[in-house]
Enzyme design. Sequence first.
Site, PDB file in Angstrom:
ATOM      1  N   LYS A 117     -19.442  42.777  25.271  1.00 55.87           N
ATOM      2  CA  LYS A 117     -18.241  43.314  24.603  1.00 55.87           C
ATOM      3  C   LYS A 117     -17.922  44.666  25.228  1.00 55.87           C
ATOM      4  O   LYS A 117     -18.846  45.467  25.486  1.00 55.87           O
ATOM      5  CB  LYS A 117     -18.535  43.444  23.109  1.00 55.87           C
ATOM      6  N   SER A 159     -13.826  41.346  15.711  1.00 58.18           N
ATOM      7  CA  SER A 159     -13.279  41.916  16.920  1.00 58.18           C
ATOM      8  C   SER A 159     -13.980  41.459  18.209  1.00 58.18           C
ATOM      9  O   SER A 159     -13.448  41.677  19.296  1.00 58.18           O
ATOM     10  CB  SER A 159     -13.364  43.443  16.835  1.00 58.18           C
ATOM     11  N   SER A 214     -17.732  41.329  12.857  1.00 55.98           N
ATOM     12  CA  SER A 214     -17.135  41.061  14.170  1.00 55.98           C
ATOM     13  C   SER A 214     -17.954  40.212  15.116  1.00 55.98           C
ATOM     14  O   SER A 214     -17.450  39.826  16.163  1.00 55.98           O
ATOM     15  CB  SER A 214     -16.792  42.371  14.857  1.00 55.98           C
TER      16      SER A 214
END
Length: 477
Positions: free
Chosen positions: A79, A154, A178
């Site tokens: 990420k 996310s 997330s």
Amino acid sequence: MAFFNKPISDIVAEIQSGQKSCTEIVDSALNKISEKNGEINAIITVEETKAKERAATLDALTNDDKMAKPLLGIPIALKDNICTQDLPTTCASNILKDFEPPYNASVVDFLENAGAVIVGKSNLDEFAMGSSTESSAFGVTKNPKDFDYIPGGSSGGSAAAVAHDLVPLALGSDTGGSIRQPCAHCGVAGLKPTYGRVSRYGLVAYASSLDQIGPIGSDIRDLGVMLEVVSQPDERDSTKNASPFVNDPSLYSGEVSGLTIGVPKEYFAEGLSDPVRKSIELVKEQLIEAGVTLVDVSLPNIQYAIATYYIIATAEASSNLARYDGVKYGYRSEEHASLLDMYKNSRNQGFGAEVKRRIILGTYVLSSGYYDAYYQKAAKVRTLITQDFAQAFGQCDALIAPVAPSPAFKLGEICDDPLQMYLTDIYTVSANLAGIPGISVPCGQAGALPIGVQFMAPHWREDTLLQLGYAVQAHQC
Ligand code: GLN
């Protein structure tokens, strides 16, 4: 199982025994990224040259050195809020679009020492604030199962990259769901570890008392391998617990008889869509057949979880994001007549709408006169929620719950309605408030759209989650 159709430990063994090479595996990930990433925009920086060099270096290691690397040659996406030395770490924000950190996050060092090869940085909601990966400054990520739908967020880029077979494993971060929620929407598995299990050194802070890095993969067994690697001791994060997770192979026998699972009634009340409810009912039946005892439990203060979370998360975000002022690093506006103007314009032009909304909310709840009414009250309710979990775990080994109220929604469907978006986090934020671990495991479909089931366990009991997750996975295969 997707990228390899077998657990990564089998692939690592094949590399260690000379049947496959790291170069071959890493090239296959890079080829898949170049062929298929354009369809979904999961990876926003591809690391081709260094990845190939690393693969060649790993291939040249002695046999003994290869045997000591549990992730030898495994391509990984990170990420893009996890710092990588000399490789962009943008947080999907214009304010960091040219930022190349001078150091690695601890988890990156741990992964590389274990033989993993970073092939790309994955998309996210700007600064990890969101539930759909629509608020990225680098464009939306699409759900690989249906390109009209959100992948969740996310960590939507990481989950979509695994679900679209671009990489076998990825790291995400989970502040309020997330990791778990995008995994549920994309049909892969993801684990949010106990707060303090994994070092946050080099994770760009959103809400420091809630953030936790965790693994995403298509096979539950791979999550355990990766968690063991990334949970090594790290004195650079004072909240990191000293003990790494120990990945005991006996967790993956499919055996769960004797476990007691709590069914919190608040998680199955109004607002849960039919397809999700039905899929979880099926999981409950399978667990009973496998010898699990289900008990009803109650978490009475969970009704305040969303409000509590959005006060605490925004308060911490407003404080953490104060560092982006155009002075030290990141975007600096050229238009300024004074220092104050420079701060204002850099922040105004650098941050997107959702991030600004949260900074304003967070600054408000921390401001004098409102601090007691909002922030302090939220901190007290957080304690009550934590106590609710402790009490429930007095009666059971783990809790079963939905991950999200419904399968993925359409791109653009609710992105103009922040409150509606916040409410989709209803089943995930409490684990972060209490600091307990949670796992999301694929358990069904509504048409093409996947559905996940969540298990939560007491602090440090990721072993129970992986054991349960594997049993559910084994039943689906
Ligand atoms: N959707 C939640 C939020 O926007 C959770 C985000 C996260 O876990 N990073 O705050």
